[in-house]
Scaffold this motif. Sequence first.
Motif, PDB file in Angstrom:
ATOM      1  N   LEU A 154     -10.807  -4.637  23.360  1.00 45.30           N
ATOM      2  CA  LEU A 154     -10.859  -3.923  21.897  1.00 45.30           C
ATOM      3  C   LEU A 154      -9.796  -4.643  21.285  1.00 45.30           C
ATOM      4  O   LEU A 154      -9.561  -4.731  20.132  1.00 45.30           O
ATOM      5  CB  LEU A 154     -11.516  -2.359  21.707  1.00 45.30           C
ATOM      6  N   GLY A 155      -8.456  -4.650  22.057  1.00 48.56           N
ATOM      7  CA  GLY A 155      -7.474  -5.310  21.182  1.00 48.56           C
ATOM      8  C   GLY A 155      -6.913  -4.309  20.252  1.00 48.56           C
ATOM      9  O   GLY A 155      -5.855  -4.638  19.681  1.00 48.56           O
ATOM     10  N   LEU A 156      -6.935  -2.996  20.758  1.00 49.48           N
ATOM     11  CA  LEU A 156      -6.897  -2.394  19.679  1.00 49.48           C
ATOM     12  C   LEU A 156      -4.982  -1.348  20.491  1.00 49.48           C
ATOM     13  O   LEU A 156      -5.083  -1.267  21.679  1.00 49.48           O
ATOM     14  CB  LEU A 156      -7.374  -1.312  19.478  1.00 49.48           C
ATOM     15  N   SER A 157      -4.228  -1.195  19.552  1.00 43.61           N
ATOM     16  CA  SER A 157      -3.823   0.063  20.230  1.00 43.61           C
ATOM     17  C   SER A 157      -3.899   2.016  19.949  1.00 43.61           C
ATOM     18  O   SER A 157      -4.957   2.047  20.011  1.00 43.61           O
ATOM     19  CB  SER A 157      -2.087  -0.047  19.560  1.00 43.61           C
ATOM     20  N   ASN A 158      -3.405   2.994  21.049  1.00 43.64           N
ATOM     21  CA  ASN A 158      -3.684   4.037  20.721  1.00 43.64           C
ATOM     22  C   ASN A 158      -4.231   4.507  19.783  1.00 43.64           C
ATOM     23  O   ASN A 158      -5.057   5.097  18.804  1.00 43.64           O
ATOM     24  CB  ASN A 158      -1.994   4.678  21.621  1.00 43.64           C
ATOM     25  N   THR A 159      -3.328   4.176  18.512  1.00 46.02           N
ATOM     26  CA  THR A 159      -3.457   5.099  17.148  1.00 46.02           C
ATOM     27  C   THR A 159      -4.409   3.931  16.869  1.00 46.02           C
ATOM     28  O   THR A 159      -5.903   4.871  15.707  1.00 46.02           O
ATOM     29  CB  THR A 159      -2.121   4.585  16.685  1.00 46.02           C
ATOM     30  N   GLN A 160      -4.204   3.002  17.023  1.00 40.98           N
ATOM     31  CA  GLN A 160      -5.765   2.094  16.202  1.00 40.98           C
ATOM     32  C   GLN A 160      -6.598   3.143  16.920  1.00 40.98           C
ATOM     33  O   GLN A 160      -7.902   2.873  15.910  1.00 40.98           O
ATOM     34  CB  GLN A 160      -5.661   1.031  16.401  1.00 40.98           C
ATOM     35  N   LEU A 161      -7.060   2.390  18.024  1.00 45.18           N
ATOM     36  CA  LEU A 161      -8.524   3.582  17.929  1.00 45.18           C
ATOM     37  C   LEU A 161      -8.602   4.955  18.214  1.00 45.18           C
ATOM     38  O   LEU A 161      -9.629   5.209  18.266  1.00 45.18           O
ATOM     39  CB  LEU A 161      -8.118   3.397  20.447  1.00 45.18           C
ATOM     40  N   GLY A 214     -27.095   0.901  20.592  1.00 43.13           N
ATOM     41  CA  GLY A 214     -26.767   0.251  22.095  1.00 43.13           C
ATOM     42  C   GLY A 214     -26.348  -1.456  21.399  1.00 43.13           C
ATOM     43  O   GLY A 214     -25.592  -2.299  21.656  1.00 43.13           O
ATOM     44  N   LEU A 215     -27.189  -1.521  20.213  1.00 45.37           N
ATOM     45  CA  LEU A 215     -26.356  -3.080  19.128  1.00 45.37           C
ATOM     46  C   LEU A 215     -24.657  -2.921  18.992  1.00 45.37           C
ATOM     47  O   LEU A 215     -25.142  -4.060  19.202  1.00 45.37           O
ATOM     48  CB  LEU A 215     -26.985  -2.934  17.826  1.00 45.37           C
ATOM     49  N   THR A 216     -24.423  -1.877  18.701  1.00 45.32           N
ATOM     50  CA  THR A 216     -22.644  -2.281  18.163  1.00 45.32           C
ATOM     51  C   THR A 216     -22.483  -2.595  19.966  1.00 45.32           C
ATOM     52  O   THR A 216     -21.250  -3.044  20.160  1.00 45.32           O
ATOM     53  CB  THR A 216     -22.049  -0.727  18.176  1.00 45.32           C
ATOM     54  N   CYS A 217     -22.297  -1.730  21.180  1.00 43.77           N
ATOM     55  CA  CYS A 217     -22.049  -2.658  22.114  1.00 43.77           C
ATOM     56  C   CYS A 217     -22.232  -3.670  22.466  1.00 43.77           C
ATOM     57  O   CYS A 217     -20.899  -4.930  23.049  1.00 43.77           O
ATOM     58  CB  CYS A 217     -22.846  -2.202  23.769  1.00 43.77           C
ATOM     59  N   PHE A 218     -23.111  -4.874  21.684  1.00 45.86           N
ATOM     60  CA  PHE A 218     -22.975  -6.140  21.905  1.00 45.86           C
ATOM     61  C   PHE A 218     -21.898  -7.009  20.812  1.00 45.86           C
ATOM     62  O   PHE A 218     -21.421  -8.249  21.205  1.00 45.86           O
ATOM     63  CB  PHE A 218     -24.458  -6.884  21.211  1.00 45.86           C
ATOM     64  N   TYR A 219     -21.354  -6.258  20.061  1.00 52.03           N
ATOM     65  CA  TYR A 219     -20.437  -6.577  18.829  1.00 52.03           C
ATOM     66  C   TYR A 219     -18.887  -6.335  19.718  1.00 52.03           C
ATOM     67  O   TYR A 219     -18.362  -7.604  19.893  1.00 52.03           O
ATOM     68  CB  TYR A 219     -19.999  -5.571  17.833  1.00 52.03           C
ATOM     69  N   MET A 220     -18.834  -5.530  20.538  1.00 53.96           N
ATOM     70  CA  MET A 220     -17.145  -5.256  21.178  1.00 53.96           C
ATOM     71  C   MET A 220     -17.542  -5.984  22.839  1.00 53.96           C
ATOM     72  O   MET A 220     -16.503  -6.414  22.793  1.00 53.96           O
ATOM     73  CB  MET A 220     -17.838  -3.679  21.647  1.00 53.96           C
ATOM     74  N   ILE A 221     -18.036  -6.594  23.078  1.00 51.62           N
ATOM     75  CA  ILE A 221     -18.445  -7.715  24.042  1.00 51.62           C
ATOM     76  C   ILE A 221     -18.454  -8.977  23.542  1.00 51.62           C
ATOM     77  O   ILE A 221     -18.205 -10.092  24.194  1.00 51.62           O
ATOM     78  CB  ILE A 221     -18.840  -7.395  24.723  1.00 51.62           C
ATOM     79  N   SER A 222     -18.111  -9.002  22.444  1.00 50.75           N
ATOM     80  CA  SER A 222     -18.037 -10.699  21.797  1.00 50.75           C
ATOM     81  C   SER A 222     -16.983 -11.367  22.081  1.00 50.75           C
ATOM     82  O   SER A 222     -17.742 -13.144  21.790  1.00 50.75           O
ATOM     83  CB  SER A 222     -18.878 -10.816  20.174  1.00 50.75           C
ATOM     84  N   GLY A 223     -15.606 -10.858  22.156  1.00 50.39           N
ATOM     85  CA  GLY A 223     -14.884 -11.419  21.984  1.00 50.39           C
ATOM     86  C   GLY A 223     -14.336 -12.359  20.814  1.00 50.39           C
ATOM     87  O   GLY A 223     -13.293 -12.282  20.505  1.00 50.39           O
ATOM     88  N   LYS A 224     -15.094 -11.096  19.579  1.00 53.90           N
ATOM     89  CA  LYS A 224     -14.362 -11.522  18.232  1.00 53.90           C
ATOM     90  C   LYS A 224     -13.779 -10.185  17.555  1.00 53.90           C
ATOM     91  O   LYS A 224     -14.000  -9.972  16.512  1.00 53.90           O
ATOM     92  CB  LYS A 224     -15.702 -12.465  17.755  1.00 53.90           C
ATOM     93  N   VAL A 225     -14.152  -9.020  18.850  1.00 55.49           N
ATOM     94  CA  VAL A 225     -13.400  -8.061  17.456  1.00 55.49           C
ATOM     95  C   VAL A 225     -11.757  -7.338  16.955  1.00 55.49           C
ATOM     96  O   VAL A 225     -11.049  -8.469  17.217  1.00 55.49           O
ATOM     97  CB  VAL A 225     -13.392  -7.045  18.824  1.00 55.49           C
ATOM     98  N   GLY A 279     -13.745  -4.455  12.008  1.00 57.16           N
ATOM     99  CA  GLY A 279     -14.437  -4.592  12.429  1.00 57.16           C
ATOM    100  C   GLY A 279     -14.704  -3.540  13.331  1.00 57.16           C
ATOM    101  O   GLY A 279     -16.677  -2.593  13.499  1.00 57.16           O
ATOM    102  N   MET A 280     -14.215  -3.195  13.823  1.00 53.32           N
ATOM    103  CA  MET A 280     -14.322  -1.755  14.839  1.00 53.32           C
ATOM    104  C   MET A 280     -14.075  -0.537  13.677  1.00 53.32           C
ATOM    105  O   MET A 280     -14.726   0.546  14.001  1.00 53.32           O
ATOM    106  CB  MET A 280     -13.669  -1.508  16.102  1.00 53.32           C
ATOM    107  N   GLY A 313     -17.478   2.635  13.898  1.00 49.14           N
ATOM    108  CA  GLY A 313     -16.400   3.615  14.058  1.00 49.14           C
ATOM    109  C   GLY A 313     -17.777   4.488  12.598  1.00 49.14           C
ATOM    110  O   GLY A 313     -18.187   5.428  13.070  1.00 49.14           O
ATOM    111  N   VAL A 314     -18.013   3.877  11.602  1.00 43.11           N
ATOM    112  CA  VAL A 314     -18.738   4.583  10.253  1.00 43.11           C
ATOM    113  C   VAL A 314     -20.283   4.224  11.009  1.00 43.11           C
ATOM    114  O   VAL A 314     -21.039   5.409  10.928  1.00 43.11           O
ATOM    115  CB  VAL A 314     -19.187   3.082   9.397  1.00 43.11           C
ATOM    116  N   ILE A 315     -20.560   3.679  11.942  1.00 40.77           N
ATOM    117  CA  ILE A 315     -22.211   3.101  12.621  1.00 40.77           C
ATOM    118  C   ILE A 315     -22.151   4.366  13.076  1.00 40.77           C
ATOM    119  O   ILE A 315     -22.889   5.342  13.723  1.00 40.77           O
ATOM    120  CB  ILE A 315     -22.168   1.918  12.980  1.00 40.77           C
ATOM    121  N   TRP A 316     -21.309   4.749  14.579  1.00 46.95           N
ATOM    122  CA  TRP A 316     -21.131   5.487  15.052  1.00 46.95           C
ATOM    123  C   TRP A 316     -21.534   6.436  14.668  1.00 46.95           C
ATOM    124  O   TRP A 316     -22.014   7.503  15.300  1.00 46.95           O
ATOM    125  CB  TRP A 316     -19.960   5.327  16.223  1.00 46.95           C
TER     126      TRP A 316
END
Length: 438
Positions: free
Chosen positions: A43-50, A89-100, A104-105, A109-112
């Motif tokens: 996801l390219g996030l730090s601990n705090t960002q995640l 399930g649809l959010t998974c496809f954004y996470m693997i898009s390479g454009k995260v 966007g995350m 998080g709002v959707i989840w």
Amino acid sequence: MLKKLHVDSATLKKFLVVCISSEFIYYVYAIRNTLYTPYREMLGLSNTQLGMVLTIMGWVAFFGGIPSAWVLNRFSARKLQAINLSLSGLTCFYMISGKVTYAGMLVVGVIWGFTLEAFYWGAVTKSVRCMFADDRQGIAFGSMEMTRGLTNVIENMIFVSVFAWMGETLFGMRVIMGIVGILLILMAVGVWVLLPEEEYLHSVTNAGKNKESLKGAIACLKIPQLWLAGFMGMGVYAVYIGTSYFQPFLEDIFSVPTILVSIFAIVSTSYVRMFAGPVSGVIGNKVFKSTAYWMRILFAVGVLMLVGIVASPKTAGMVWPVTILLVVLQIVVFMLRGVYYAPIGESGIPREVSGSAMAIAILLIQSPMCWAYVVYAALIDRYNSTITGYKWMFIVMACLYGIGFIASSILIAVIKKRGLKVNVAVKAEDKKPSSQTD
């Protein structure tokens, strides 16, 4: 264990469908419990960002829990589960898009917050609560935890093996998340086909159902057991969130390799979860006749384990003793998770308002999602992943179990004073079909 529920094969089939799908949906972020570092790097996030992404999810879940007290009564568990499985399930496809991106995350998080928590988990617990008798709620929820734990063992074994087979690369991580997304959509179809369109409301019109659902939500606010069970669950859930940081704790403080830490995570969560939940349910129902008594003991044991972890030296020779303490703490966590919804069902709440009851309890139980992720992650980052940050994390967890101990003691006193069964009074006129039109 499932035989103790005394249900027919049709009910058992529904139970398994609900349990299995409810485990897979959380893998969209719970995979970090076994593959934390590659998941974060993907996801390219730090601990705090995640941590902030999951905290945003918690805030949405918390405030979304307010209208869910009405939504869960008004709409069937079948519809809510199927829709939320698909969207997650649809959010998974954004996470693997390479454009995260971080922004966007945050949106994810709002959707989840809605699809995993506010409008989903209550539907799951409502289904389980309504499938079984009041005196078998501990066993029912313990069996649910066992089934979900077995599901988690299987998915972890498969996906960790895939990750290792693909060279422990980020591409392998993306493949795993893509498979999860596809499976969630397929499970949504399965839930829609297999679960019945259950209806517990008495009104026959939409306006009447809306009014009846609101009355049920208001009535549930008057049940003291419901609030106390919520505060007990809050302590359980907050510490459960903290267990996801056991993996980086072992990596950062004891330099345990990632793949070995992943094996530890699987054993101490999935395998422990399979047995701890149902055993805890049987003990609560059969030995203590009330899960509140059993939960108070578990809270006390949990505090002792956390104090032991904080006080133990963090030298190389202590890696096994500390690991054992962590495993025992995981057993306590999953024993509590196996029964923390049981006091709600044991208080004799009518099925027609069970959705509201679960929503109110979940609002309290899952409130740590609003702050626990970011607090734990910020403590770790502030002290640069050193022992000081982790010590403060464990101290916070001990205090939270202390809150659970106090709440369970008060609930025991309420049970002694008012009796175990406290039903929501539903007037006869409220049960009549409404004559209003849509």
